[in-house]
Write an enzyme that holds these catalytic residues in place. Sequence first.
Site, mmCIF file in Angstrom:
data_model
loop_
_atom_site.group_PDB
_atom_site.id
_atom_site.type_symbol
_atom_site.label_atom_id
_atom_site.label_comp_id
_atom_site.label_asym_id
_atom_site.label_seq_id
_atom_site.Cartn_x
_atom_site.Cartn_y
_atom_site.Cartn_z
ATOM 1 N N LEU A 36 0.817 -1.219 0.000
ATOM 2 C CA LEU A 36 0.000 0.000 0.000
ATOM 3 C C LEU A 36 0.850 1.268 0.000
ATOM 4 C CD1 LEU A 36 -2.837 -0.992 2.499
ATOM 5 C CD2 LEU A 36 -2.719 -1.336 0.023
ATOM 6 N N HIS A 37 0.312 2.291 -0.660
ATOM 7 C CA HIS A 37 0.914 3.625 -0.673
ATOM 8 C C HIS A 37 -0.211 4.631 -0.429
ATOM 9 C CE1 HIS A 37 -0.824 3.725 -4.658
ATOM 10 N NE2 HIS A 37 -0.081 2.705 -5.043
ATOM 11 N N GLY A 39 -1.819 6.457 -2.348
ATOM 12 C CA GLY A 39 -2.924 6.358 -3.310
ATOM 13 C C GLY A 39 -4.008 5.431 -2.775
ATOM 14 N N HIS A 40 -3.586 4.270 -2.264
ATOM 15 C CA HIS A 40 -4.561 3.349 -1.662
ATOM 16 C C HIS A 40 -5.238 4.006 -0.456
ATOM 17 C CE1 HIS A 40 -1.586 0.323 -3.425
ATOM 18 N NE2 HIS A 40 -2.717 -0.037 -3.987
ATOM 19 N N GLN A 64 -4.964 -12.645 -12.730
ATOM 20 C CA GLN A 64 -4.865 -11.461 -13.590
ATOM 21 C C GLN A 64 -3.443 -11.216 -14.077
ATOM 22 O OE1 GLN A 64 -6.397 -8.970 -10.289
ATOM 23 N NE2 GLN A 64 -4.968 -7.425 -10.993
ATOM 24 N N GLY A 151 -9.671 3.076 -8.112
ATOM 25 C CA GLY A 151 -8.939 4.248 -8.561
ATOM 26 C C GLY A 151 -9.065 4.493 -10.061
ATOM 27 N N LYS A 153 -6.703 5.643 -11.566
ATOM 28 C CA LYS A 153 -5.356 5.262 -12.025
ATOM 29 C C LYS A 153 -5.435 4.099 -13.013
ATOM 30 C CE LYS A 153 -0.829 4.192 -11.664
ATOM 31 N NZ LYS A 153 -0.821 2.771 -11.943
ATOM 32 N N SER A 189 2.288 4.154 -7.461
ATOM 33 C CA SER A 189 2.015 2.765 -7.856
ATOM 34 C C SER A 189 2.930 1.851 -7.071
ATOM 35 C CB SER A 189 2.282 2.593 -9.357
ATOM 36 O OG SER A 189 2.354 1.213 -9.684
ATOM 37 N N ARG A 191 4.240 -0.642 -8.182
ATOM 38 C CA ARG A 191 5.305 -1.054 -9.111
ATOM 39 C C ARG A 191 6.403 0.004 -9.246
ATOM 40 N NH1 ARG A 191 0.823 -3.833 -11.983
ATOM 41 N NH2 ARG A 191 1.342 -6.044 -12.005
HETATM 42 P P1 AMP Z 1 -3.697 -2.242 -6.788
HETATM 43 O O1 AMP Z 1 -3.267 -2.595 -5.398
HETATM 44 O O2 AMP Z 1 -2.616 -1.718 -7.648
HETATM 45 O O3 AMP Z 1 -4.533 -3.326 -7.431
HETATM 46 O O4 AMP Z 1 -4.688 -1.000 -6.619
HETATM 47 C C1 AMP Z 1 -5.799 -1.070 -5.764
HETATM 48 C C2 AMP Z 1 -6.685 0.121 -6.025
HETATM 49 O O5 AMP Z 1 -5.956 1.317 -5.765
HETATM 50 C C3 AMP Z 1 -7.164 0.201 -7.472
HETATM 51 O O6 AMP Z 1 -8.530 0.609 -7.486
HETATM 52 C C4 AMP Z 1 -6.260 1.239 -8.063
HETATM 53 O O7 AMP Z 1 -6.830 1.926 -9.160
HETATM 54 C C5 AMP Z 1 -6.061 2.172 -6.877
HETATM 55 N N1 AMP Z 1 -4.849 2.973 -7.022
HETATM 56 C C6 AMP Z 1 -3.602 2.533 -7.356
HETATM 57 N N2 AMP Z 1 -2.750 3.568 -7.441
HETATM 58 C C7 AMP Z 1 -3.463 4.688 -7.160
HETATM 59 C C8 AMP Z 1 -3.153 6.088 -7.111
HETATM 60 N N3 AMP Z 1 -1.926 6.543 -7.358
HETATM 61 N N4 AMP Z 1 -4.138 6.956 -6.788
HETATM 62 C C9 AMP Z 1 -5.403 6.507 -6.541
HETATM 63 N N5 AMP Z 1 -5.757 5.207 -6.578
HETATM 64 C C10 AMP Z 1 -4.808 4.310 -6.888
#
Ligand code: AMP
Length: 284
Positions: A36-37, A39-40, A64, A151, A153, A189, A191
Amino acid sequence: MGAVKVLESVAALRVQRAAWRVAGERVALVPTMGALHQGHISLVQLARLHATRVVVSIFVNPTQFAPGEDFAAYPRTFEGDCAMLAAAGADAVFHPGVEMIYPDGFATSVEMRGPAVAGLEDLVRPTHFAGVATIVAKLLIQAAPDVAVFGEKDFQQLAVIRRLVLDLDLPVEIIGAPTLRDPDGLALSSRNAYLSEAERAIAPRLHACLARVADDLQKGGSAKRLLDEARAEMTAAGFAVDYLELRQARDLAPVTQKSAGPMRLLVAAKLGRTRLIDNVAVDL
Ligand code: AMP
């Protein structure tokens, strides 16, 4: 700050959900793959505005990822994730094992048309959205939230999920959250952790280029010329561009002379071994 409650089975999640239902709570789900960052965390904060209880799922979903992608290498930081979620005021973390989600004999996949085959991510990752649609359908059925936050994103993913929820009559409101960025414009991200120092210095150019093209499009510039120039500029900066496309925001349909309404400019590009995706709104 209380510790966040960790639920490791679907049964435990359902017991918690049932107790909240009896108590009249409104429940939000925020699906993630962990690492998590902020954004999450911004999604958790938005979820809190729409619900009285927030569940965050952390599950690196194998279906996926295609063979050869980064499933095994994907960062896993569960302890730190829980601390961040406790600080952000999440109520529970759903953290199932792979065998809980895909037990022996698992045989179902949610295959989609529409936004899932818009010629963007699906061109490079043809099995990706079946994996996403399947896990998101399962999570929405398991957690039975009133709202779920995703997101922008991952803009194509958001469109796929909106379609999925409509098509399967899932009783949940989907909320899209704006992309959180570092001050230099790079979208946060999990990544980004793969980027070398030199690549991290180049990475913000992706968003800078998107923002400039969006601006030039809004001033009436030719889409074909602007997109061709931007692809060349990104390539010169060191990106291997998978796609840079202008689409209708609503359904990701290609833009034609007759198109009206909000558009979206979407990009995916590799920088070294790291694949970056980003997108911005274009209001024509
Ligand atoms: P992930 O863990 O990458 O699958 O992302 C989980 C959720 O967080 C998804 O709905 C992403 O679109 C959202 N997300 C990832 N990066 C960001 C970001 N920088 N800002 C806002 N939401 C994000």
